[in-house]
Design a protein around this motif. Structure first.
Motif, short mmCIF file in Angstrom:
data_model
loop_
_atom_site.label_atom_id
_atom_site.label_comp_id
_atom_site.label_asym_id
_atom_site.label_seq_id
_atom_site.Cartn_x
_atom_site.Cartn_y
_atom_site.Cartn_z
N CYS A 1 0.86 -1.18 0.00
CA CYS A 1 0.00 0.00 0.00
C CYS A 1 0.89 1.23 0.00
O CYS A 1 2.09 1.14 0.28
CB CYS A 1 -0.94 0.00 1.20
N LEU A 2 0.31 2.37 -0.32
CA LEU A 2 1.04 3.62 -0.31
C LEU A 2 0.99 4.23 1.09
O LEU A 2 -0.08 4.28 1.70
CB LEU A 2 0.45 4.60 -1.34
N LYS A 3 2.13 4.70 1.55
CA LYS A 3 2.25 5.27 2.90
C LYS A 3 1.24 6.39 3.14
O LYS A 3 0.66 6.50 4.21
CB LYS A 3 3.69 5.79 3.09
N ASP A 4 1.02 7.22 2.10
CA ASP A 4 0.12 8.36 2.25
C ASP A 4 -1.29 8.08 1.76
O ASP A 4 -2.08 9.01 1.57
CB ASP A 4 0.70 9.57 1.50
N PHE B 1 -5.32 3.18 4.56
CA PHE B 1 -4.49 2.39 3.66
C PHE B 1 -5.36 1.63 2.67
O PHE B 1 -6.40 1.07 3.04
CB PHE B 1 -3.63 1.40 4.45
N SER C 1 1.21 -6.50 -4.51
CA SER C 1 2.47 -5.79 -4.75
C SER C 1 3.04 -6.06 -6.14
O SER C 1 3.79 -5.25 -6.66
CB SER C 1 3.50 -6.10 -3.67
N TYR D 1 4.92 0.68 -7.03
CA TYR D 1 4.04 1.82 -7.30
C TYR D 1 3.27 1.65 -8.61
O TYR D 1 2.07 1.90 -8.67
CB TYR D 1 4.87 3.11 -7.31
N PHE E 1 -6.15 2.66 9.34
CA PHE E 1 -4.69 2.58 9.27
C PHE E 1 -4.16 1.26 9.84
O PHE E 1 -2.98 1.13 10.12
CB PHE E 1 -4.04 3.78 9.97
N LYS F 1 3.64 -4.54 2.62
CA LYS F 1 4.76 -3.63 2.41
C LYS F 1 4.21 -2.22 2.19
O LYS F 1 3.32 -2.01 1.36
CB LYS F 1 5.56 -4.06 1.17
N VAL F 2 4.73 -1.25 2.92
CA VAL F 2 4.31 0.14 2.79
C VAL F 2 5.30 0.85 1.87
O VAL F 2 6.51 0.86 2.13
CB VAL F 2 4.22 0.83 4.18
N ILE F 3 4.79 1.44 0.80
CA ILE F 3 5.63 2.09 -0.22
C ILE F 3 5.56 3.61 -0.07
O ILE F 3 4.48 4.17 0.13
CB ILE F 3 5.15 1.70 -1.64
N GLY F 4 6.73 4.26 -0.23
CA GLY F 4 6.75 5.72 -0.24
C GLY F 4 7.07 6.26 1.11
O GLY F 4 6.80 7.26 1.59
#
Length: 186
Positions: A106-109, A123, A128, A149, A176, A183-186
């Motif tokens: 997922c994307l961190k933001d 999230f 992935s 991404y 959240f 895995k958290v991306i960014g």
């Protein structure tokens, strides 16, 4: 030229419908649509043009976001640095995820969307790595793998073709909360 006024917003019925398959050869109007969608993404990522035209930056756009029921998406993911070529610049016709990893990301933001004018915290867990089949504008068929991404962006846009919005994936009780293997991306 596509502007923000052309993009339908959440609540519009086009965003909840399954888009229609496209056939080849595509029509001149469909080719123009693809070119206009890519031009919008390029303009939206140009700081001066986006301000002048009132565009929100986007990395993907799906035809249903323009109230057009066609299975077409445009993707423009910038390179890592300002002068790098794009990581991905592609129009996909009839894209379909045919396989995916067990691993999630997922994307961190969180995610945003050109069709959603509000921030929605939480999230959005997606695969992935994915393998996608699609055709290009000339009818050539491809089967490609994407990860990280790019995989998340492609899944977001394909969801638009299936009437799914990104916030459908957010856990309403615990937006959240993540399992340890995401895995958290960014």
């Amino acid at each position: 030229m596509i502007t923000m006024e052309d993009i339908v917003r959440e609540g519009h019925p086009a965003l909840r419908k399954i888009a229609k398959e496209m056939s080849h050869p595509i029509t001149p109007d469909e080719r123009t649509l693809a070119e206009d969608m890519m031009a919008f993404l390029k303009n939206s990522q140009d700081p001066e043009l986006s301000e002048e035209l009132g565009l929100r930056a986007g990395v993907g756009l799906a035809a249903p976001q323009l109230d057009i029921s066609k299975r077409m998406i445009a993707l423009l993911i910038p390179g890592e640095y300002e002068d790098d070529p794009p990581e991905l610049e592609l129009v996909m016709i009839n894209p379909k995820v045919v396989s995916h990893s067990v691993a999630d990301a997922c994307l961190k933001d969180g995610e945003g969307c050109l069709s959603v004018d509000r921030e929605i915290p939480g999230f959005v867990v997606r695969h992935s790595r994915i393998t996608v089949t699609y055709q290009d504008l000339d009818g050539n068929s491809f089967k490609k793998r994407f990860k990280g991404y790019a995989a998340i962006v492609i899944q977001h846009e394909i969801d638009h073709l299936n009437g799914i919005m990104f916030y459908d994936y957010i856990n309403n009780q615990e937006p959240f909360e993540l399992s340890d293997d995401v895995k958290v991306i960014g």
